[in-house]
Design a protein around this motif. Structure first.
Motif, short mmCIF file in Angstrom:
data_model
loop_
_atom_site.label_atom_id
_atom_site.label_comp_id
_atom_site.label_asym_id
_atom_site.label_seq_id
_atom_site.Cartn_x
_atom_site.Cartn_y
_atom_site.Cartn_z
N ARG A 149 -8.16 3.96 2.03
CA ARG A 149 -6.99 4.00 3.13
C ARG A 149 -7.51 3.34 4.33
NH1 ARG A 149 -4.90 7.54 6.60
NH2 ARG A 149 -2.48 7.26 6.93
N VAL A 182 -7.58 -2.58 -1.05
CA VAL A 182 -7.10 -1.06 -1.25
C VAL A 182 -6.23 -1.13 -2.50
CG1 VAL A 182 -5.43 0.29 -0.53
CG2 VAL A 182 -6.87 -0.79 1.26
N ALA A 218 -6.14 -5.53 2.28
CA ALA A 218 -5.15 -5.14 1.77
C ALA A 218 -5.38 -5.23 0.09
CB ALA A 218 -3.73 -6.02 2.09
N GLN A 229 0.85 -1.19 -0.09
CA GLN A 229 0.13 0.14 0.03
C GLN A 229 1.03 1.23 0.04
OE1 GLN A 229 -3.29 -0.66 3.01
NE2 GLN A 229 -2.90 -2.73 2.96
N GLY A 235 -7.61 -0.23 4.57
CA GLY A 235 -6.23 -0.74 4.78
C GLY A 235 -5.72 -0.70 6.06
#
Ligand code: HEM
Ligand code: CU
Ligand code: CU
Lengths: 269, 184, 628
Positions: free
Chosen positions: C361, C412, C409, C347, C364
């Motif tokens: 975000r 994102v 994850a 990321q 994440g």
């Protein structure tokens, strides 16, 4: 919009191909070779999870590849992307919803359902006709004992441990780890693992505890037919660990009786 | 390299306290393990060999007692009466040393017998407690040594305060082990 | 501990006179040797004489080792840097500015970071060599590389232990974390530089200890050091406990330092909402470390006492399973300690390479945090083969559930890449490969979480393939991505894109061909921890070994490439990727100080919708250019 359609097509095609591949594998044998009902159950759970996961895996793989190719930067210059967004409520919601649903699904089936089946199989009421095999793991040897037939240590002509089982019977393995030949401390043992790859289950054997494993054999076979029909220690138990294996023979009821008789004779002599 | 030691800003003081808190918290974990293992392995059994007085009660009392001069020293450090601070620290040092001896004594005078391991959890606890006491004492001694070289006073307040925290942590965790090991 | 407390005293008045001194590393070695001899002799000859008085006993080697490690630390500079100032003595220590600074105790987070990175690479190469030996052995169904199974099993143990505790736990955290976190949060220092300086030197000591363990005797337990088997093993297991102790202590100190750095050293304006993703990764990992490392240390201490005194905790008393329970309690969080930094890296790197704002975000971050929390609840899935039936369902449940936050994850990254302008650089490629590999690891993890399936494939090569997919596949591939991505930061030089890509494809293919087949081996009945196996498995093992060796060569070539470019690569601009994160706002490599003026952060780092920088001042307007 065009990108979404393009991606969707790629995803569907990939998923379809993936499903075809999985069903081809399922028609063959995921576990290579099976010789018990339990192995078949495990195999079908395995296959079910694969079937369900193919679209998920395809989604991610196709996404990664599609993004990599379709949205790659052309030219040397570093330019900001034209499209900029920070989130997308619909996408995030659907993603989370699907991952929760898929997880719950897997939990209900196959996890809980198959476990229930396994537990049920262990319930005593189903197992009155069980053949009992006492399995003793010592460092480093398997010892098989058939209490219903007074066979204290099943062995072939050379004195190596060997296991014979009748086909289409439920077998109750009674697993213990100790060393009957140890001179001063029979309880000084370590953990071993009882595994017959073709039976599709394994169980650790803990010193000082008695554990059970139930298997229903479903075909006549043997170590000579397929080397997966063997007992293999799966928990490291010292330098002799690799050598802790023993051949298994699954035979017809009549042959089993013959073998019993020969073992009993061998024991008396 | 700079000659003058600058006093800590409030933020730095907070940072140091936080770091120490993290350390102390993480060091509580072994105590939990010890206590848990004790229940898994020895259940309620208290070894006849375990010395209730030396390996248990005495260090607990001494360490708790020692916390008093340590925290008085911290107060004196805050207001800058260096001499009185040093006197208190030395007093704590003596108490701690006696405590350490009482913790190590049973370790030395134990009959090690591979065949009857019952009660060894107590011994391991005493050893762990002794180790932490030793670390605490080294820390204490380093503060005393710095004070002796004139590096003490309000601008060195943190070192003294840290000693206070560590001392208290050690005393309390030993108390916890003592109570669990010998009384529960 | 004393280093924390005395940290901020800073350096004491410098003295001008200086005695000539051996190079610190040499001095450390000599002091360690002397200390070992003295204390070992003291123990074995005086305090604890054994029948037939052998010179080296388990007790003496333990005491000697503790003394040697302390002496080693003191010798590399802790004596001058920490101990003397803590007791109020003046420092007689000058830090060189050339290459020598990497070979001694340091308080500079960038030096420490690189030292950690080098130590990790060392561990990786040594343990990788062990893996090559193992794979060579497995090319044949008989013993041929090793003369006995115990030697093979010791090698497996060394491989697993060194890889886990000096590479998996350390490479991205102690290494890249120490170097980058202060830069990323806009600080010139880490929170506790002295402690950090000490902790790094425990890593080479720990690696050396584990690698030297066969000197004391074989140990057959593998990296779990599991009881009751360990208590039967010859004395080599002592060095396993001690080496792991050094390595985990090091990681514990890193965790304290990084957490405090992120919380207290942030530049003005760097609010909680703006903390960089990599820093979030470090924060969550550090919390895991803080809880679980002391747990395993205590367990190993009990194991060590069992081997030395002996205190046979895990054999005659209680259940032999106790050890495995407390081990996996740590063991599972440990694997997330390894992989969470990789999630964070994905990321971190991809928005920059795609020049597109980070997508979702907060999800994440939620993902990282929940992985951290759940990882403490799944441990028993390592023990399906020996737990009671009633325990299976809850652990299976949590194990399956952890895939949800892990999936964030991917959420994102996918959202970020959609309609990006993705530069297909080597780091991009490695991150994408890493995501693919982890996907395979994750899917097979779902299979393993299902108890019925687990009972077939557990303790077989299926599991070996699964965890190597998550560790090599995800963490090591991301580790290499990090090397390439930050090479310009470390050196001001660029690698060769062509070689970087060729080698990345190389390791990707070699890795997948080798380890995919391991799944099949496991299904086909190949159990773990065996140098000898039934003949029908040999052909496939042969192929696995072939590609494993190619993989090993690929890794070495990557390092050679990076090392060459470190010195000879073409110079590049300060911020070659056009990243908005803070570490790229300093010079590359950073000058004496990271930031001559501490920057003020005015907006988030991951917004690429315009060209405005995330900081308000030109932070290195007057920094010396190209300072080395
Ligand atoms: C060049 C790449 C590698 C190869 C070819 C390789 C190969 C192997 C093999 C053959 C085993 C023995 C499996 C068994 O019989 O149980 C093993 C075990 C293991 N490997 Fe690797 N490995 C590699 C890299 C890594 C890395 C990078 C890590 C972690 C950072 C790692 C961690 C482990 C662990 C923890 C074990 C288990 C050891 C044990 O059973 O105690 N390996 N590896
Ligand atoms: Cu065994
Ligand atoms: Cu074994």
């Amino acid at each position: 919009m065009g990108d979404i359609v393009g991606f969707a097509v790629a995803w569907i095609v990939t998923s379809a191909l993936g499903e075809l591949a999985v069903s081809a594998v399922r028609r063959g044998s995921i576990y290579y070779y099976t010789a018990s009902n339990q192995a078949l159950d495990g195999e079908s759970a395995f296959g079910f999870i694969l079937v369900m996961l193919v679209p998920v895996v395809a989604f991610i793989v196709v996404m990664l590849v599609y993004n990599m190719i379709r949205f790659r930067a052309r030219g040397k210059e570093i330019l900001r992307s034209q499209a900029q967004f920070y989130t997308n409520k619909v996408f995030v919601t659907v993603w989370i919803a699907i991952s929760v649903v898929v997880n719950l699904l897997f939990y209900l089936h196959p996890t809980a359902s198959a476990l229930e089946q396994m537990f049920n199989g262990e319930e005593a009421r189903y197992n009155r006709q069980d053949l009992i095999v006492n399995v003793t793991a010592r460092q480093w040897q398997w010892l098989f004992n058939y209490p219903q037939y007074n066979i204290t240590q099943a062995a072939d002509a050379n004195g190596n441990s060997v296991m014979f089982l009748p086909a289409d019977r439920t077998i109750k393995f009674v697993l213990r780890s100790y060393d009957p030949f140890h001179t001063y401390d029979a309880s000084a043992g370590v953990i071993h693992g009882f595994w017959v790859p073709a039976f599709g289950l394994k169980q650790d054997i803990i010193p000082g505890e008695t554990r059970y494993l139930y298997i229903h054999t479903n075909k006549i076979t043997s170590y000579d037919v397929n080397p997966m029909v063997r007992v293999q220690c799966t928990e490291v138990c010292g330098p002799g660990h690799p050598f802790m294996e023993a051949p298994v023979h699954v035979v017809s009821a009549a042959d089993f009786q013959k073998w019993i008789a020969s073992q009993q004779k061998q024991q008396q002599s | 390299m700079h000659d003058v030691i600058e006093p800590l800003t409030p933020r730095e003081l907070r940072k140091n306290r936080f770091g120490l808190l993290l350390f102390v918290t993480s060091q509580l974990v072994p105590t939990f393990v010890l206590i848990n293992v004790r229940f898994m392995l020895a259940d309620e059994y208290v070894s006849a060999q375990a010395d209730l007085l030396l390996g248990g009660l005495l260090p607990a009392l001494l360490l708790l007692l020692g916390a008093i001069p340590v925290w008085r020293a911290v107060r004196f450090a805050a207001v800058g009466s260096t001499d009185r601070m040093r006197r208190q620290l030395t007093l704590a040092g003596i108490v701690g040393l006696v405590g350490l001896v009482t913790q190590i004594w049973p370790l030395i005078h134990h009959r090690y017998d591979a065949l009857t391991p019952f009660g060894e959890v107590h011994l391991a606890s005493v050893g762990v407690g002794g180790f932490f006491t030793l670390v605490t004492l080294i820390l204490l001694y380093s503060v005393i040594a710095r004070a002796a070289r004139g590096q003490a006073g309000p601008e060195h307040y943190w070192g003294v305060e840290a000693t206070g925290f560590v001392w208290s942590f050690n005393a309390l965790s030993w108390l916890a082990i003592y109570i669990v090991m010998f009384w529960l | 501990m004393s280093s924390i407390a005395t940290d901020l005293l800073g350096d004491s008045p410098s003295q001008t006179h200086r005695r000539p001194m051996l190079p610190p590393v040499v001095r450390g070695l000599i002091w360690a040797l002397i200390a070992f001899l003295v204390f070992n002799t003291l123990m074995s000859e005086v305090l604890d004489r054994m029948p037939y008085h052998p010179f080296v006993t388990r007790a003496s080697v333990t005491v000697g080792w503790v003394a040697a490690v302390c002496a080693w630390l003191l010798g590399v500079g802790v004596w001058e840097g920490v101990v003397r100032p803590s007791f109020g003595f003046p420092t007689l220590w000058e830090t060189p500015t050339d290459w020598r600074k990497y070979f001694m105790y340091s308080t500079d987070h960038r030096v420490i970071g690189l030292q950690y990175i080098f130590s990790s690479i060392g561990g990786f190469l040594i343990a990788g060599f062990a893996a090559m030996l193992m794979r060579l052995e497995l090319m044949n169904q008989n013993l041929w590389v090793f003369s006995n199974p115990g030697a093979y099993l010791s090698t497996v143990g060394i491989h697993g232990t060194v890889m886990m505790f000096s590479v998996g736990t350390v490479g991205l955290v102690g290494g890249f974390g120490n170097y980058l976190i202060p830069l990323m949060v806009g600080s010139n220092k880490s929170a506790f530089p002295r402690m950090s300086g000490v902790s790094q030197w425990l890593v080479p000591a720990g690696i050396a200890t584990v690698v030297l363990s066969p000197v004391l005797g074989q140990w057959t337990t593998g990296w779990r050091g599991y009881e009751p088997l360990a208590s039967q093993d010859p004395a080599g297991i002592v060095f396993y406990y001690l080496g792991v102790f050094a390595l985990t202590t090091s990681s514990l100190m890193v965790a304290i330092n990084l957490t405090a750095t992120i919380l207290f050293k942030r530049a003005p304006g760097l609010t909680w909402n703006r903390i960089p993703m990599f820093a979030w990764g470090m924060l969550t990992v550090s919390l895991l470390n803080l809880i679980w490392l002391p747990e395993i240390q205590m367990t190993f201490l009990l194991g060590l006492l069992g081997a030395v005194i002996p205190f046979p905790y895990f054999t005659q008393v209680g259940s032999p399973l106790t050890y495995l329970e407390v081990f996996w309690l740590f063991g599972h969080p440990e694997v997330y300690i390894v992989v969470v930094p990789a999630f964070a890296l994905w990321q971190e790197i991809l928005p920059v390479m795609g020049q597109k704002s980070l997508f979702a975000r907060q999800w994440g971050i939620i993902g990282l945090v929940f992985v951290m929390i759940l990882s403490g609840m799944v441990w028993a899935h390592h023990m399906f083969t020996n737990m009671s039936n009633s325990q299976m369902l809850p652990f299976s449940f949590f194990t399956e559930i952890i895939s949800i936050p892990t999936g964030f994850a991917y959420l994102v990254v996918i959202g970020t890449l959609w309609k990006a302008r993705l530069r297909l650089t080597t780091p991009t490629l490695l991150v994408l490969m890493s995501m693919f590999n982890f996907l395979i690891g994750g899917v097979t993890g779902v299979l393993l979480a299902d108890p019925v399936v687990n009972l077939q494939v557990h303790d077989s090569f299926f599991v070996v393939a699964h965890f190597h997919y998550t560790i090599i596949g995800a963490m090591i591939f991301s580790w290499f991505a990090a090397f390439y991505y930050w090479l310009p930061k470390f050196t001001g030089r660029m690698y060769s894109e062509r070689w970087g890509k060729v080698l990345s494809v190389w390791i990707f293919i070699a890795f997948n061909v080798a380890f995919l087949q391991m799944f099949l081996l496991g299904l086909h009945g190949m159990n773990r921890w065996v140098p000898v196996y039934p003949a029908y498995l040999q052909p496939m093992n042969f192929q696995v070994s072939l590609f494993a060796i190619l993989l090993g060569i690929g890794f070495v070539l990557h390092f050679l490439h990076i090392a060459w470019m470190w010195r000879h690569g073409p110079r590049v601009e300060e911020n070659p990727w056009r990243s908005k994160t803070l570490e790229w706002q300093a010079t590359s490599p950073p000058g004496d100080e990271n930031f001559t003026t501490i920057p003020t952060v005015v907006r988030g780092f991951y917004d690429y919708s315009d060209d405005r920088p995330a900081v308000s001042v030109d932070v290195h307007a007057d920094a010396p250019q190209g300072a080395r």
